[in-house]
Design a protein around this motif. Structure first.
Motif, PDB file in Angstrom:
ATOM      1  N   ILE A   1       3.044  22.999  49.136  1.00  0.00           N
ATOM      2  CA  ILE A   1       2.431  23.289  47.842  1.00  0.00           C
ATOM      3  C   ILE A   1       3.378  22.742  46.782  1.00  0.00           C
ATOM      4  O   ILE A   1       4.561  23.102  46.803  1.00  0.00           O
ATOM      5  CB  ILE A   1       2.236  24.813  47.640  1.00  0.00           C
ATOM      6  N   PRO A   2       2.989  21.911  45.863  1.00  0.00           N
ATOM      7  CA  PRO A   2       1.635  21.363  45.742  1.00  0.00           C
ATOM      8  C   PRO A   2       1.355  20.388  46.874  1.00  0.00           C
ATOM      9  O   PRO A   2       2.272  19.844  47.476  1.00  0.00           O
ATOM     10  CB  PRO A   2       1.665  20.658  44.397  1.00  0.00           C
ATOM     11  N   GLN A   3       0.106  20.163  47.113  1.00  0.00           N
ATOM     12  CA  GLN A   3      -0.290  19.306  48.220  1.00  0.00           C
ATOM     13  C   GLN A   3      -1.353  18.316  47.778  1.00  0.00           C
ATOM     14  O   GLN A   3      -2.031  18.520  46.788  1.00  0.00           O
ATOM     15  CB  GLN A   3      -0.798  20.158  49.385  1.00  0.00           C
ATOM     16  N   TYR A   4      -1.486  17.283  48.555  1.00  0.00           N
ATOM     17  CA  TYR A   4      -2.515  16.281  48.322  1.00  0.00           C
ATOM     18  C   TYR A   4      -3.841  16.885  48.771  1.00  0.00           C
ATOM     19  O   TYR A   4      -3.923  17.435  49.882  1.00  0.00           O
ATOM     20  CB  TYR A   4      -2.152  15.020  49.108  1.00  0.00           C
TER      21      TYR A   4
END
Length: 122
Positions: free
Chosen positions: A108-111
């Motif tokens: 996190i954050p992630q694609y």
């Protein structure tokens, strides 16, 4: 930014193999690279289906580059070429996730591709 002339010229020779034999159009290094690739493609044609890993001629170049960069032998048979990182990530996730009981940790954050692919896989 200067155009990627060398790569475009090699691609032109792959699309029309007769160009690779003409010294009046492209430089020797372009013609040599295109000829080597064409020799390594079994039917001598591009634009059609290839081996699912990609043509061996291309995988051998990638293996040599990885060996030079990382200082360790790389087997072209262990290399899978894809049409981008997203396609590779999706393929690996499809191979790794067998069902809804499999767990996957995502950064996190992630694609967004990661969570979307996991949703499709159940």
């Amino acid at each position: 930014q200067r155009p990627l002339r060398f790569h475009r010229e090699v691609l032109a020779c792959l699309a029309d193999p007769d160009l690779a034999a003409r010294s009046d159009i492209f430089a020797e290094d372009v013609r040599e690279r295109a000829s080597r690739f064409l020799d390594g493609i079994h039917d001598g044609r591009v634009g059609a289906y290839s081996h699912s890993k990609g043509h061996l001629a291309f995988r051998e170049d990638v293996a040599e580059w990885l060996a030079a960069r990382d200082g360790m032998d790389t087997d072209p048979e262990d290399i899978f070429l894809t049409d981008g990182a997203s396609a590779a990530v999706k393929m690996v996730m499809q191979l790794a996730v067998g069902g809804p009981k499999d767990g996957v940790l995502l950064p996190i954050p992630q694609y967004p591709l990661y969570s979307a692919t996991l949703t499709l896989l159940g």
